[in-house]
Design an enzyme around this catalytic site. Structure first.
Site, PDB file in Angstrom:
ATOM      1  N   ASP A 141      17.743   7.959  52.543  1.00  0.00           N
ATOM      2  CA  ASP A 141      16.554   8.790  52.740  1.00  0.00           C
ATOM      3  C   ASP A 141      15.603   8.191  53.771  1.00  0.00           C
ATOM      4  OD1 ASP A 141      17.290  10.784  51.082  1.00  0.00           O
ATOM      5  OD2 ASP A 141      16.077  10.142  49.376  1.00  0.00           O
ATOM      6  N   LYS A 176      14.078  13.262  56.663  1.00  0.00           N
ATOM      7  CA  LYS A 176      13.073  12.993  57.691  1.00  0.00           C
ATOM      8  C   LYS A 176      11.738  12.961  56.987  1.00  0.00           C
ATOM      9  CE  LYS A 176      15.621  14.726  61.570  1.00  0.00           C
ATOM     10  NZ  LYS A 176      16.291  15.988  61.265  1.00  0.00           N
ATOM     11  N   MET A 235       3.466  12.618  46.319  1.00  0.00           N
ATOM     12  CA  MET A 235       3.551  13.797  47.204  1.00  0.00           C
ATOM     13  C   MET A 235       2.276  14.638  47.124  1.00  0.00           C
ATOM     14  SD  MET A 235       7.505  14.859  46.437  1.00  0.00           S
ATOM     15  CE  MET A 235       7.418  14.596  44.674  1.00  0.00           C
TER      16      MET A 235
HETATM   17  N1  SAH Z   1      11.290   7.698  44.267  1.00  0.00           N
HETATM   18  C1  SAH Z   1      10.028   7.385  44.930  1.00  0.00           C
HETATM   19  C2  SAH Z   1       9.160   8.615  45.084  1.00  0.00           C
HETATM   20  C3  SAH Z   1       9.752   9.661  46.007  1.00  0.00           C
HETATM   21  S1  SAH Z   1       8.721  11.067  46.229  1.00  0.00           S
HETATM   22  C4  SAH Z   1       9.314   6.277  44.159  1.00  0.00           C
HETATM   23  O1  SAH Z   1       9.737   5.953  43.045  1.00  0.00           O
HETATM   24  O2  SAH Z   1       8.353   5.720  44.686  1.00  0.00           O
HETATM   25  C5  SAH Z   1       7.900  10.667  47.744  1.00  0.00           C
HETATM   26  C6  SAH Z   1       6.471  10.303  47.468  1.00  0.00           C
HETATM   27  O3  SAH Z   1       6.409   9.020  46.883  1.00  0.00           O
HETATM   28  C7  SAH Z   1       5.594  10.192  48.694  1.00  0.00           C
HETATM   29  O4  SAH Z   1       5.088  11.458  49.047  1.00  0.00           O
HETATM   30  C8  SAH Z   1       4.496   9.294  48.193  1.00  0.00           C
HETATM   31  O5  SAH Z   1       3.582   9.996  47.395  1.00  0.00           O
HETATM   32  C9  SAH Z   1       5.255   8.352  47.284  1.00  0.00           C
HETATM   33  N2  SAH Z   1       5.670   7.098  47.944  1.00  0.00           N
HETATM   34  C10 SAH Z   1       6.913   6.686  48.165  1.00  0.00           C
HETATM   35  N3  SAH Z   1       6.928   5.462  48.759  1.00  0.00           N
HETATM   36  C11 SAH Z   1       5.640   5.111  48.916  1.00  0.00           C
HETATM   37  C12 SAH Z   1       4.967   3.975  49.453  1.00  0.00           C
HETATM   38  N4  SAH Z   1       5.651   2.934  49.954  1.00  0.00           N
HETATM   39  N5  SAH Z   1       3.616   3.975  49.435  1.00  0.00           N
HETATM   40  C13 SAH Z   1       2.921   5.000  48.923  1.00  0.00           C
HETATM   41  N6  SAH Z   1       3.489   6.082  48.400  1.00  0.00           N
HETATM   42  C14 SAH Z   1       4.822   6.152  48.395  1.00  0.00           C
END
Ligand code: SAH
Length: 258
Positions: free
Chosen positions: A34, A56, A170
């Site tokens: 991803d 993306k 998100m």
């Molecule tokens: N599986 C991921 C979440 C995926 S959904 C997890 O457990 O973190 C994608 C959302 O996750 C983004 O829109 C944001 O809100 C959050 N996110 C993912 N990585 C991030 C990071 N390094 N810093 C801040 N928010 C993050």
């Protein structure tokens, strides 16, 4: 029997991958990854591994879920060790349930490798807890968005409880709607709130505000990376970036090199 590993890459810093995740990538024959996965994690794959980027960053078209499912199945049926690498924890807004169901229905065994979710990384990096005795006895990992882009209906009463820490995934684009709704449900406008961009990475950014100020703060920050919103009393404990952790090369963790 063919097998797919749904692997959590953590929040985008190689040091926050688990040893099991790094091992899985190192044995991959096909890697589907991803957008939020860091380059260092992808680089662990062996040279001959087939690499497919499936996502993306928000706004731009990513590969359709159905296409990803079919690809994984096709590669697994060719007898390849397929690794599906996702940002954060694969089981938190990572569609691991959909992918597992599809693969298992098609006779493919699935292993899930857990990981560090964005909320955990943000809390660790900026020195605040997600739960706190007498202050926050519930942690809600939520997204305000439904599949069609509307604001979700349920859960607002729990989210408005003063002892709930709400971590919103998100949610960058819906900060205003979320703040308004939480206050309408009775959450104090002065409740501490944070927006954390790129949690877990060296370039992470912290914006401290309160619930009432969250929409303006998010708009002013003009974030480009992934953003996590956090609302709750624990946010008052956030400090500017904690002392840098000493980097440990992933290769060594995974048993490579000296
Ligand atoms: N599986 C991921 C979440 C995926 S959904 C997890 O457990 O973190 C994608 C959302 O996750 C983004 O829109 C944001 O809100 C959050 N996110 C993912 N990585 C991030 C990071 N390094 N810093 C801040 N928010 C993050």
């Amino acid at each position: 029997m063919s097998r797919v590993l749904l692997v959590s890459a953590g929040p985008g810093a190689p040091g926050l991958m688990t040893v099991r995740a790094a091992e899985a990538v190192r044995t991959a024959e096909a890697l589907l990854y991803d957008a939020l996965v860091c380059d260092e994690a992808v680089a662990l794959a062996p040279e001959r591994c087939i690499r497919i980027r499936t996502g993306k960053r928000s706004g731009k078209a990513s590969m359709k879920q159905e296409t990803i499912n079919r690809l994984m199945l096709r590669l697994a049926r060719r007898g390849l060790t397929v690794v599906r690498l996702k940002g954060g924890d694969a089981s938190v807004f990572g569609r691991s349930g959909e992918e597992r169901a599809f693969l298992e229905a098609n006779g493919v065994a699935v292993e899930i490798v857990p990981g560090v979710t964005a909320a955990s990384a943000a809390a660790a990096q900026f020195g605040f807890p997600l739960t706190h005795r007498g202050e926050a006895r519930r942690l809600m990992l939520a997204t305000a968005r439904t599949r069609d882009g509307a604001l979700a209906d349920g859960g607002w009463r729990e989210a408005a409880d003063p002892e709930t820490t709400v971590a919103l995934y998100m949610a960058g684009a819906s900060a205003a709607a979320v703040a308004e709704r939480l206050m309408a449900e009775g959450r104090r406008p002065a409740t501490p709130a944070l927006a954390v961009e790129n949690a877990g990475r060296p370039e992470a950014r912290l914006v401290r505000t309160d619930l009432a100020g969250l929409p303006a703060a998010v708009a002013a920050a003009a974030f480009e990376g992934p953003v996590l919103l956090l609302v709750g009393e624990v946010a008052a404990q956030a400090k500017d970036q904690s002392p840098r952790t000493v980097p440990i090369p992933v290769g060594r963790l995974a048993g490579q090199g000296a």
